[in-house]
Design a protein around this motif. Sequence first.
Motif, PDB file in Angstrom:
ATOM      1  N   LEU A 288      87.033  55.574  29.669  1.00 65.76           N
ATOM      2  CA  LEU A 288      87.731  55.278  30.918  1.00 65.76           C
ATOM      3  C   LEU A 288      87.027  55.921  32.105  1.00 65.76           C
ATOM      4  O   LEU A 288      87.147  55.438  33.233  1.00 65.76           O
ATOM      5  CB  LEU A 288      89.182  55.781  30.829  1.00 65.76           C
ATOM      6  CG  LEU A 288      90.113  55.390  31.970  1.00 65.76           C
ATOM      7  CD1 LEU A 288      90.261  53.869  32.074  1.00 65.76           C
ATOM      8  CD2 LEU A 288      91.480  56.046  31.785  1.00 65.76           C
ATOM      9  N   ALA A 289      86.275  56.990  31.850  1.00 61.11           N
ATOM     10  CA  ALA A 289      85.515  57.671  32.907  1.00 61.11           C
ATOM     11  C   ALA A 289      84.053  57.765  32.480  1.00 61.11           C
ATOM     12  O   ALA A 289      83.559  58.856  32.163  1.00 61.11           O
ATOM     13  CB  ALA A 289      86.090  59.045  33.184  1.00 61.11           C
ATOM     14  N   PRO A 290      83.329  56.650  32.453  1.00 62.47           N
ATOM     15  CA  PRO A 290      81.970  56.629  31.897  1.00 62.47           C
ATOM     16  C   PRO A 290      80.945  57.422  32.691  1.00 62.47           C
ATOM     17  O   PRO A 290      79.845  57.682  32.203  1.00 62.47           O
ATOM     18  CB  PRO A 290      81.620  55.142  31.877  1.00 62.47           C
ATOM     19  CG  PRO A 290      82.460  54.536  32.971  1.00 62.47           C
ATOM     20  CD  PRO A 290      83.751  55.308  32.925  1.00 62.47           C
ATOM     21  N   GLY A 291      81.300  57.837  33.908  1.00 58.34           N
ATOM     22  CA  GLY A 291      80.384  58.649  34.697  1.00 58.34           C
ATOM     23  C   GLY A 291      80.548  60.136  34.452  1.00 58.34           C
ATOM     24  O   GLY A 291      79.708  60.931  34.880  1.00 58.34           O
ATOM     25  N   ALA A 292      81.617  60.509  33.772  1.00 62.66           N
ATOM     26  CA  ALA A 292      81.846  61.921  33.464  1.00 62.66           C
ATOM     27  C   ALA A 292      80.925  62.377  32.345  1.00 62.66           C
ATOM     28  O   ALA A 292      80.312  61.559  31.645  1.00 62.66           O
ATOM     29  CB  ALA A 292      83.303  62.133  33.066  1.00 62.66           C
ATOM     30  N   LYS A 293      80.804  63.669  32.157  1.00 60.20           N
ATOM     31  CA  LYS A 293      80.001  64.243  31.075  1.00 60.20           C
ATOM     32  C   LYS A 293      80.900  65.076  30.164  1.00 60.20           C
ATOM     33  O   LYS A 293      81.891  65.662  30.608  1.00 60.20           O
ATOM     34  CB  LYS A 293      78.876  65.111  31.629  1.00 60.20           C
ATOM     35  CG  LYS A 293      77.877  64.356  32.506  1.00 60.20           C
ATOM     36  CD  LYS A 293      77.146  63.259  31.746  1.00 60.20           C
ATOM     37  CE  LYS A 293      76.110  62.579  32.636  1.00 60.20           C
ATOM     38  NZ  LYS A 293      75.456  61.433  31.942  1.00 60.20           N
ATOM     39  N   ILE A 294      80.514  65.132  28.907  1.00 58.48           N
ATOM     40  CA  ILE A 294      81.278  65.858  27.893  1.00 58.48           C
ATOM     41  C   ILE A 294      80.563  67.148  27.528  1.00 58.48           C
ATOM     42  O   ILE A 294      79.357  67.165  27.305  1.00 58.48           O
ATOM     43  CB  ILE A 294      81.443  64.997  26.628  1.00 58.48           C
ATOM     44  CG1 ILE A 294      82.187  63.690  26.944  1.00 58.48           C
ATOM     45  CG2 ILE A 294      82.144  65.793  25.526  1.00 58.48           C
ATOM     46  CD1 ILE A 294      83.607  63.874  27.405  1.00 58.48           C
ATOM     47  N   VAL A 295      81.323  68.235  27.468  1.00 59.41           N
ATOM     48  CA  VAL A 295      80.811  69.494  26.925  1.00 59.41           C
ATOM     49  C   VAL A 295      81.603  69.761  25.640  1.00 59.41           C
ATOM     50  O   VAL A 295      82.819  69.950  25.693  1.00 59.41           O
ATOM     51  CB  VAL A 295      80.967  70.663  27.904  1.00 59.41           C
ATOM     52  CG1 VAL A 295      80.277  71.909  27.350  1.00 59.41           C
ATOM     53  CG2 VAL A 295      80.384  70.305  29.270  1.00 59.41           C
ATOM     54  N   PRO A 296      80.945  69.739  24.463  1.00 59.23           N
ATOM     55  CA  PRO A 296      81.665  69.792  23.189  1.00 59.23           C
ATOM     56  C   PRO A 296      81.934  71.211  22.688  1.00 59.23           C
ATOM     57  O   PRO A 296      81.110  72.108  22.838  1.00 59.23           O
ATOM     58  CB  PRO A 296      80.700  69.069  22.247  1.00 59.23           C
ATOM     59  CG  PRO A 296      79.337  69.451  22.766  1.00 59.23           C
ATOM     60  CD  PRO A 296      79.488  69.545  24.278  1.00 59.23           C
TER      61      PRO A 296
END
Length: 420
Positions: free
Chosen positions: A111-119
Amino acid sequence: MRAAGAVFCAMVVVSLGFAPSAAADDISSQQWYLEPMQAEQMWKVSTGEGVKVAVLDSGVNVNTPALKGQVLADEVPKSVAYHATRDEVGHGTSMAELIAGTGAGGGLQGLAPGAKIVPYYISVDPDGEGKKQKAPGLAEVLRAVADTDAKIINMSFGNPAFDQEEQAAVEYAVSKGKLLVASAGNDGLENGFAGYPVSYNYVLGVSSMNEAGTVSRFATHGNYVDLVAPGEDVPTWCDASFQSYCSKSAGTSISSALVSASAALIWSAHPDWTANQVTRALIDTASRKWPKNDPTQYAGYGTVRPRKVLENPNYDAGAPYSDPLAKWNKEKGKKLVTEIPPASAASPSATGSSQAPEGSSGAGKAAAGSKAEGTDKTANVAAESSNDDNSTLWIALGTAAAVVVIGGGAFAVLRSRRAT
Protein backbone atom coordinates in the motif's frame (compact mmCIF):
# COMPACT_ATOMS: atom_id res chain seq x y z
CA MET A 1 13.76 -13.09 28.11
CA ARG A 2 10.16 -14.25 27.76
CA ALA A 3 9.42 -17.88 28.47
CA ALA A 4 6.92 -18.21 25.63
CA GLY A 5 7.42 -17.06 22.09
CA ALA A 6 5.30 -14.48 20.33
CA VAL A 7 2.23 -15.62 18.44
CA PHE A 8 1.90 -14.09 15.01
CA CYS A 9 -1.60 -12.89 14.29
CA ALA A 10 -1.96 -14.41 10.82
CA MET A 11 -4.73 -16.85 10.03
CA VAL A 12 -5.74 -18.75 6.96
CA VAL A 13 -8.79 -20.35 5.41
CA VAL A 14 -8.91 -22.67 2.42
CA SER A 15 -6.09 -21.43 0.20
CA LEU A 16 -4.88 -21.70 -3.33
CA GLY A 17 -1.16 -21.43 -4.00
CA PHE A 18 0.14 -19.18 -6.75
CA ALA A 19 3.77 -19.16 -7.91
CA PRO A 20 4.87 -15.50 -8.01
CA SER A 21 6.61 -15.76 -11.36
CA ALA A 22 3.47 -17.04 -13.03
CA ALA A 23 0.70 -15.19 -11.27
CA ALA A 24 1.37 -11.46 -11.16
CA ASP A 25 -2.11 -10.53 -12.30
CA ASP A 26 -3.72 -13.18 -10.11
CA ILE A 27 -2.08 -11.97 -6.91
CA SER A 28 -2.59 -8.25 -7.43
CA SER A 29 -6.22 -8.78 -8.41
CA GLN A 30 -6.79 -10.65 -5.16
CA GLN A 31 -5.64 -7.69 -3.10
CA TRP A 32 -9.26 -6.61 -3.17
CA TYR A 33 -8.80 -3.61 -0.85
CA LEU A 34 -6.51 -1.66 -3.20
CA GLU A 35 -9.34 -0.51 -5.45
CA PRO A 36 -11.86 0.62 -2.81
CA MET A 37 -9.06 2.32 -0.89
CA GLN A 38 -8.26 4.07 -4.19
CA ALA A 39 -4.59 3.20 -4.00
CA GLU A 40 -3.80 4.41 -7.51
CA GLN A 41 -5.24 7.82 -6.70
CA MET A 42 -3.35 8.02 -3.41
CA TRP A 43 -0.06 7.14 -5.11
CA LYS A 44 -0.39 10.27 -7.25
CA VAL A 45 -0.01 12.23 -4.01
CA SER A 46 2.14 9.92 -1.87
CA THR A 47 3.77 6.49 -2.08
CA GLY A 48 5.34 6.60 1.37
CA GLU A 49 8.68 7.79 0.02
CA GLY A 50 11.11 8.91 2.69
CA VAL A 51 9.41 6.93 5.46
CA LYS A 52 11.05 3.91 7.08
CA VAL A 53 8.89 1.26 8.72
CA ALA A 54 10.48 -1.06 11.28
CA VAL A 55 8.84 -4.49 10.95
CA LEU A 56 9.21 -6.44 14.22
CA ASP A 57 8.28 -9.94 13.21
CA SER A 58 9.74 -13.30 12.12
CA GLY A 59 12.45 -11.57 10.12
CA VAL A 60 12.19 -10.54 6.47
CA ASN A 61 13.45 -12.33 3.36
CA VAL A 62 15.11 -9.54 1.40
CA ASN A 63 15.30 -11.61 -1.78
CA THR A 64 11.67 -11.87 -2.80
CA PRO A 65 10.93 -10.05 -6.08
CA ALA A 66 8.53 -7.59 -4.42
CA LEU A 67 11.10 -6.57 -1.81
CA LYS A 68 14.16 -6.12 -4.01
CA GLY A 69 15.58 -2.74 -3.04
CA GLN A 70 12.89 -2.21 -0.40
CA VAL A 71 14.60 -3.58 2.71
CA LEU A 72 17.32 -1.62 4.52
CA ALA A 73 19.02 -4.56 6.21
CA ASP A 74 22.24 -2.60 6.77
CA GLU A 75 20.37 -0.16 9.01
CA VAL A 76 19.49 -2.75 11.65
CA PRO A 77 21.61 -2.09 14.75
CA LYS A 78 24.07 -4.97 15.19
CA SER A 79 22.98 -5.58 18.77
CA VAL A 80 19.52 -6.67 17.57
CA ALA A 81 20.33 -7.94 14.08
CA TYR A 82 19.99 -11.65 14.87
CA HIS A 83 17.86 -13.40 12.20
CA ALA A 84 16.63 -10.05 10.86
CA THR A 85 16.93 -11.18 7.24
CA ARG A 86 16.07 -14.85 7.81
CA ASP A 87 12.37 -15.56 7.81
CA GLU A 88 11.67 -19.17 8.73
CA VAL A 89 7.92 -18.67 8.88
CA GLY A 90 7.05 -16.37 5.97
CA HIS A 91 5.01 -14.06 8.18
CA GLY A 92 7.38 -11.11 8.48
CA THR A 93 8.09 -11.14 4.76
CA SER A 94 4.36 -11.06 4.03
CA MET A 95 3.88 -8.07 6.34
CA ALA A 96 6.80 -6.25 4.72
CA GLU A 97 5.35 -6.84 1.24
CA LEU A 98 1.87 -5.69 2.29
CA ILE A 99 3.44 -2.47 3.52
CA ALA A 100 6.05 -1.68 0.89
CA GLY A 101 6.10 -4.41 -1.76
CA THR A 102 6.53 -3.26 -5.34
CA GLY A 103 4.50 -6.04 -6.94
CA ALA A 104 7.52 -6.96 -9.06
CA GLY A 105 7.76 -10.53 -10.30
CA GLY A 106 4.22 -11.34 -9.29
CA GLY A 107 4.75 -10.35 -5.67
CA LEU A 108 2.41 -8.46 -3.39
CA GLN A 109 1.69 -4.82 -4.10
CA GLY A 110 2.35 -2.80 -0.97
CA LEU A 111 0.00 0.00 0.00
CA ALA A 112 3.03 2.27 0.51
CA PRO A 113 5.47 1.10 -2.21
CA GLY A 114 7.72 4.13 -1.75
CA ALA A 115 8.39 3.36 1.90
CA LYS A 116 11.36 1.28 3.06
CA ILE A 117 11.41 -1.64 5.47
CA VAL A 118 13.87 -2.12 8.31
CA PRO A 119 13.57 -5.78 9.47
CA TYR A 120 13.77 -7.12 13.01
CA TYR A 121 13.37 -10.61 14.42
CA ILE A 122 11.14 -11.42 17.39
CA SER A 123 11.33 -15.00 18.69
CA VAL A 124 8.20 -17.01 17.85
CA ASP A 125 9.30 -20.53 18.75
CA PRO A 126 8.64 -21.34 22.43
CA ASP A 127 10.54 -24.61 22.02
CA GLY A 128 13.55 -23.14 20.24
CA GLU A 129 15.66 -22.55 23.32
CA GLY A 130 18.94 -21.99 21.48
CA LYS A 131 17.41 -19.49 19.10
CA LYS A 132 15.54 -17.78 21.90
CA GLN A 133 18.74 -17.23 23.88
CA LYS A 134 20.31 -15.49 20.89
CA ALA A 135 17.26 -13.48 19.90
CA PRO A 136 16.85 -10.02 21.46
CA GLY A 137 13.75 -9.39 23.54
CA LEU A 138 11.01 -7.01 22.47
CA ALA A 139 12.13 -4.35 24.95
CA GLU A 140 15.67 -4.41 23.60
CA VAL A 141 14.48 -4.21 20.00
CA LEU A 142 12.10 -1.34 20.72
CA ARG A 143 14.84 0.69 22.38
CA ALA A 144 17.19 0.03 19.47
CA VAL A 145 14.57 1.07 16.91
CA ALA A 146 13.79 4.18 18.95
CA ASP A 147 17.34 5.39 18.41
CA THR A 148 17.10 5.05 14.60
CA ASP A 149 15.30 7.22 12.06
CA ALA A 150 12.51 4.73 11.40
CA LYS A 151 9.22 6.55 11.99
CA ILE A 152 6.76 3.66 12.28
CA ILE A 153 7.05 0.39 14.20
CA ASN A 154 4.75 -2.42 13.03
CA MET A 155 4.13 -5.27 15.47
CA SER A 156 1.92 -8.00 14.03
CA PHE A 157 2.25 -10.45 16.90
CA GLY A 158 1.07 -11.07 20.43
CA ASN A 159 2.45 -12.28 23.74
CA PRO A 160 0.29 -13.36 26.68
CA ALA A 161 1.79 -11.46 29.59
CA PHE A 162 2.44 -7.88 30.60
CA ASP A 163 6.12 -6.98 30.95
CA GLN A 164 7.21 -3.80 32.71
CA GLU A 165 10.43 -3.55 30.70
CA GLU A 166 8.45 -3.74 27.47
CA GLN A 167 6.04 -1.01 28.61
CA ALA A 168 9.03 1.17 29.50
CA ALA A 169 10.56 0.47 26.09
CA VAL A 170 7.29 1.41 24.39
CA GLU A 171 7.30 4.69 26.27
CA TYR A 172 10.92 5.29 25.30
CA ALA A 173 10.14 4.70 21.62
CA VAL A 174 7.14 7.02 21.77
CA SER A 175 9.24 9.66 23.52
CA LYS A 176 11.51 9.53 20.47
CA GLY A 177 8.58 10.36 18.19
CA LYS A 178 7.80 6.87 16.88
CA LEU A 179 4.33 5.64 15.92
CA LEU A 180 3.71 2.11 17.22
CA VAL A 181 1.08 -0.04 15.50
CA ALA A 182 0.01 -3.52 16.64
CA SER A 183 -2.51 -6.19 15.70
CA ALA A 184 -5.44 -6.66 18.07
CA GLY A 185 -5.24 -10.46 18.01
CA ASN A 186 -7.28 -13.30 16.57
CA ASP A 187 -8.92 -14.72 19.68
CA GLY A 188 -12.42 -13.32 19.17
CA LEU A 189 -13.92 -16.77 18.72
CA GLU A 190 -12.28 -18.06 21.90
CA ASN A 191 -11.78 -16.19 25.17
CA GLY A 192 -11.39 -12.80 23.51
CA PHE A 193 -8.46 -11.70 25.67
CA ALA A 194 -5.92 -9.31 24.25
CA GLY A 195 -2.20 -9.82 24.50
CA TYR A 196 0.77 -7.52 24.22
CA PRO A 197 2.07 -5.29 22.70
CA VAL A 198 -1.39 -4.12 21.57
CA SER A 199 -2.52 -3.66 25.20
CA TYR A 200 0.41 -1.44 26.16
CA ASN A 201 -0.19 2.28 26.52
CA TYR A 202 0.71 4.35 23.46
CA VAL A 203 0.25 1.49 20.97
CA LEU A 204 -2.28 1.97 18.15
CA GLY A 205 -4.43 -1.18 18.09
CA VAL A 206 -5.85 -2.52 14.82
CA SER A 207 -8.67 -4.98 14.21
CA SER A 208 -9.71 -6.76 11.02
CA MET A 209 -12.61 -6.49 8.58
CA ASN A 210 -13.68 -8.42 5.50
CA GLU A 211 -14.58 -7.26 2.00
CA ALA A 212 -18.22 -6.78 2.99
CA GLY A 213 -17.14 -4.29 5.65
CA THR A 214 -17.85 -6.52 8.64
CA VAL A 215 -15.46 -6.67 11.56
CA SER A 216 -13.93 -10.15 11.48
CA ARG A 217 -15.47 -12.66 13.87
CA PHE A 218 -12.02 -13.92 14.84
CA ALA A 219 -10.74 -10.46 15.78
CA THR A 220 -10.20 -9.84 19.49
CA HIS A 221 -12.14 -6.82 20.75
CA GLY A 222 -11.83 -4.35 23.60
CA ASN A 223 -10.89 -0.78 24.48
CA TYR A 224 -7.44 -1.20 22.92
CA VAL A 225 -8.96 -1.34 19.39
CA ASP A 226 -8.47 2.03 17.71
CA LEU A 227 -8.89 1.32 14.00
CA VAL A 228 -10.04 -1.36 11.58
CA ALA A 229 -8.39 -2.32 8.27
CA PRO A 230 -8.86 -5.12 5.72
CA GLY A 231 -7.69 -8.45 7.13
CA GLU A 232 -9.53 -11.27 5.37
CA ASP A 233 -8.98 -13.05 2.04
CA VAL A 234 -5.65 -11.33 1.48
CA PRO A 235 -2.71 -13.12 -0.22
CA THR A 236 0.39 -13.83 1.87
CA TRP A 237 3.30 -16.23 1.52
CA CYS A 238 2.19 -19.79 2.24
CA ASP A 239 5.37 -20.73 4.10
CA ALA A 240 9.10 -20.11 4.39
CA SER A 241 9.88 -21.82 1.09
CA PHE A 242 8.65 -18.65 -0.66
CA GLN A 243 7.46 -20.70 -3.61
CA SER A 244 3.83 -19.61 -3.63
CA TYR A 245 1.27 -17.26 -2.13
CA CYS A 246 -1.85 -18.43 -0.33
CA SER A 247 -4.77 -16.40 -1.58
CA LYS A 248 -7.13 -16.57 1.39
CA SER A 249 -5.06 -15.56 4.40
CA ALA A 250 -6.72 -13.64 7.21
CA GLY A 251 -5.77 -12.05 10.50
CA THR A 252 -5.27 -8.80 12.34
CA SER A 253 -1.58 -9.02 11.40
CA ILE A 254 -2.58 -8.01 7.89
CA SER A 255 -4.70 -5.17 9.21
CA SER A 256 -1.85 -3.81 11.32
CA ALA A 257 0.46 -3.82 8.32
CA LEU A 258 -2.07 -1.88 6.25
CA VAL A 259 -2.48 0.75 8.96
CA SER A 260 1.30 1.10 9.15
CA ALA A 261 1.36 1.56 5.39
CA SER A 262 -1.45 4.12 5.64
CA ALA A 263 0.54 6.04 8.22
CA ALA A 264 3.57 5.95 5.92
CA LEU A 265 1.54 7.47 3.08
CA ILE A 266 0.37 10.31 5.31
CA TRP A 267 3.74 10.94 6.94
CA SER A 268 5.46 11.05 3.55
CA ALA A 269 3.04 13.73 2.38
CA HIS A 270 3.50 15.66 5.65
CA PRO A 271 7.08 14.97 6.79
CA ASP A 272 6.99 17.72 9.41
CA TRP A 273 4.07 16.18 11.29
CA THR A 274 4.50 14.38 14.59
CA ALA A 275 3.24 10.90 15.44
CA ASN A 276 0.35 12.54 17.29
CA GLN A 277 -0.70 14.38 14.15
CA VAL A 278 -0.47 11.28 11.96
CA THR A 279 -2.49 9.33 14.53
CA ARG A 280 -5.10 12.07 14.75
CA ALA A 281 -5.40 12.18 10.95
CA LEU A 282 -5.95 8.41 10.81
CA ILE A 283 -8.60 8.54 13.54
CA ASP A 284 -10.48 11.66 12.45
CA THR A 285 -10.82 10.51 8.84
CA ALA A 286 -11.73 6.89 9.62
CA SER A 287 -15.03 5.68 8.18
CA ARG A 288 -17.78 4.91 10.71
CA LYS A 289 -21.55 5.01 11.25
CA TRP A 290 -21.36 6.01 14.90
CA PRO A 291 -20.38 9.40 16.41
CA LYS A 292 -16.67 10.13 16.14
CA ASN A 293 -16.34 10.64 19.87
CA ASP A 294 -17.97 7.30 20.72
CA PRO A 295 -15.49 4.59 19.66
CA THR A 296 -16.58 0.96 19.85
CA GLN A 297 -14.81 -2.07 21.27
CA TYR A 298 -14.99 -3.87 17.94
CA ALA A 299 -14.04 -1.16 15.47
CA GLY A 300 -12.61 1.67 17.53
CA TYR A 301 -12.89 4.88 15.55
CA GLY A 302 -13.63 3.07 12.29
CA THR A 303 -11.99 1.93 9.07
CA VAL A 304 -8.73 3.53 8.05
CA ARG A 305 -8.96 5.86 5.02
CA PRO A 306 -5.63 7.58 4.33
CA ARG A 307 -6.88 9.01 1.07
CA LYS A 308 -9.20 11.38 2.97
CA VAL A 309 -6.08 13.03 4.37
CA LEU A 310 -4.11 12.94 1.13
CA GLU A 311 -6.88 14.45 -0.99
CA ASN A 312 -7.12 17.47 1.31
CA PRO A 313 -3.97 19.60 1.10
CA ASN A 314 -5.38 21.87 3.82
CA TYR A 315 -6.13 19.12 6.33
CA ASP A 316 -5.56 20.36 9.88
CA ALA A 317 -3.90 17.64 11.98
CA GLY A 318 -4.08 19.65 15.18
CA ALA A 319 -1.44 20.40 17.78
CA PRO A 320 1.80 18.43 17.39
CA TYR A 321 2.08 17.44 21.04
CA SER A 322 -1.55 16.84 21.93
CA ASP A 323 -2.19 13.09 22.17
CA PRO A 324 -5.42 12.13 20.35
CA LEU A 325 -5.56 8.96 22.46
CA ALA A 326 -4.83 10.71 25.75
CA LYS A 327 -7.87 9.20 27.46
CA TRP A 328 -6.53 5.68 26.97
CA ASN A 329 -2.86 6.42 27.48
CA LYS A 330 -3.02 8.57 30.60
CA GLU A 331 -1.97 7.09 33.95
CA LYS A 332 -2.60 8.81 37.26
CA GLY A 333 0.35 10.86 38.40
CA LYS A 334 2.24 10.52 35.11
CA LYS A 335 2.63 13.01 32.29
CA LEU A 336 1.90 11.67 28.82
CA VAL A 337 5.20 11.07 27.03
CA THR A 338 3.40 11.81 23.75
CA GLU A 339 2.88 15.39 24.92
CA ILE A 340 6.54 16.07 25.69
CA PRO A 341 8.48 17.29 22.63
CA PRO A 342 11.55 15.12 21.96
CA ALA A 343 14.78 16.98 22.66
CA SER A 344 15.91 16.32 19.07
CA ALA A 345 12.62 17.38 17.46
CA ALA A 346 12.76 19.95 14.69
CA SER A 347 10.03 22.56 14.57
CA PRO A 348 6.91 20.40 14.04
CA SER A 349 3.92 21.57 12.09
CA ALA A 350 1.28 23.42 14.08
CA THR A 351 -1.02 23.13 11.03
CA GLY A 352 -2.59 26.49 11.63
CA SER A 353 -3.56 25.90 15.24
CA SER A 354 -1.90 25.48 18.62
CA GLN A 355 -4.86 23.36 19.74
CA ALA A 356 -6.55 20.29 18.34
CA PRO A 357 -9.30 21.26 15.87
CA GLU A 358 -12.79 21.56 17.29
CA GLY A 359 -14.48 18.19 17.46
CA SER A 360 -11.21 16.29 17.07
CA SER A 361 -10.80 12.79 18.42
CA GLY A 362 -8.60 14.06 21.23
CA ALA A 363 -11.49 15.94 22.83
CA GLY A 364 -13.80 12.98 22.34
CA LYS A 365 -11.45 10.57 24.07
CA ALA A 366 -11.12 12.86 27.05
CA ALA A 367 -14.89 12.71 27.51
CA ALA A 368 -15.23 9.03 26.81
CA GLY A 369 -15.30 6.24 29.34
CA SER A 370 -15.26 2.67 28.07
CA LYS A 371 -15.70 2.09 24.38
CA ALA A 372 -19.22 1.02 23.46
CA GLU A 373 -19.65 -2.72 23.13
CA GLY A 374 -22.90 -2.59 21.19
CA THR A 375 -25.48 -5.34 20.90
CA ASP A 376 -23.80 -7.34 18.17
CA LYS A 377 -20.33 -8.84 18.03
CA THR A 378 -19.87 -7.44 14.54
CA ALA A 379 -19.56 -3.69 14.20
CA ASN A 380 -20.91 -1.57 11.40
CA VAL A 381 -18.12 0.15 9.52
CA ALA A 382 -19.71 2.36 6.88
CA ALA A 383 -18.78 5.43 4.90
CA GLU A 384 -20.53 8.65 5.76
CA SER A 385 -19.98 10.10 2.31
CA SER A 386 -21.51 9.19 -1.01
CA ASN A 387 -18.20 10.21 -2.60
CA ASP A 388 -16.69 6.85 -1.60
CA ASP A 389 -16.49 4.80 -4.76
CA ASN A 390 -16.83 1.03 -4.33
CA SER A 391 -18.28 1.75 -0.92
CA THR A 392 -19.10 -1.89 -0.26
CA LEU A 393 -15.74 -1.96 1.54
CA TRP A 394 -17.23 0.25 4.22
CA ILE A 395 -20.70 -1.30 4.55
CA ALA A 396 -21.20 -3.77 7.34
CA LEU A 397 -23.03 -6.84 8.50
CA GLY A 398 -22.04 -9.93 6.63
CA THR A 399 -20.88 -13.28 7.92
CA ALA A 400 -17.16 -13.88 8.46
CA ALA A 401 -15.83 -17.36 7.74
CA ALA A 402 -14.29 -19.45 10.48
CA VAL A 403 -10.53 -19.59 10.31
CA VAL A 404 -7.63 -21.68 11.55
CA VAL A 405 -4.80 -20.08 13.53
CA ILE A 406 -1.29 -20.56 12.15
CA GLY A 407 1.22 -21.10 14.92
CA GLY A 408 -1.50 -21.87 17.45
CA GLY A 409 -1.83 -20.43 20.88
CA ALA A 410 -4.60 -18.30 22.37
CA PHE A 411 -3.96 -15.05 24.22
CA ALA A 412 -4.09 -15.22 28.02
CA VAL A 413 -3.88 -11.67 29.29
CA LEU A 414 -2.57 -10.87 32.76
CA ARG A 415 -3.26 -7.16 32.62
CA SER A 416 -5.35 -5.06 30.28
CA ARG A 417 -4.28 -1.65 29.11
CA ARG A 418 -7.91 -0.57 28.77
CA ALA A 419 -10.42 -2.17 31.09
CA THR A 420 -13.65 -3.16 29.36
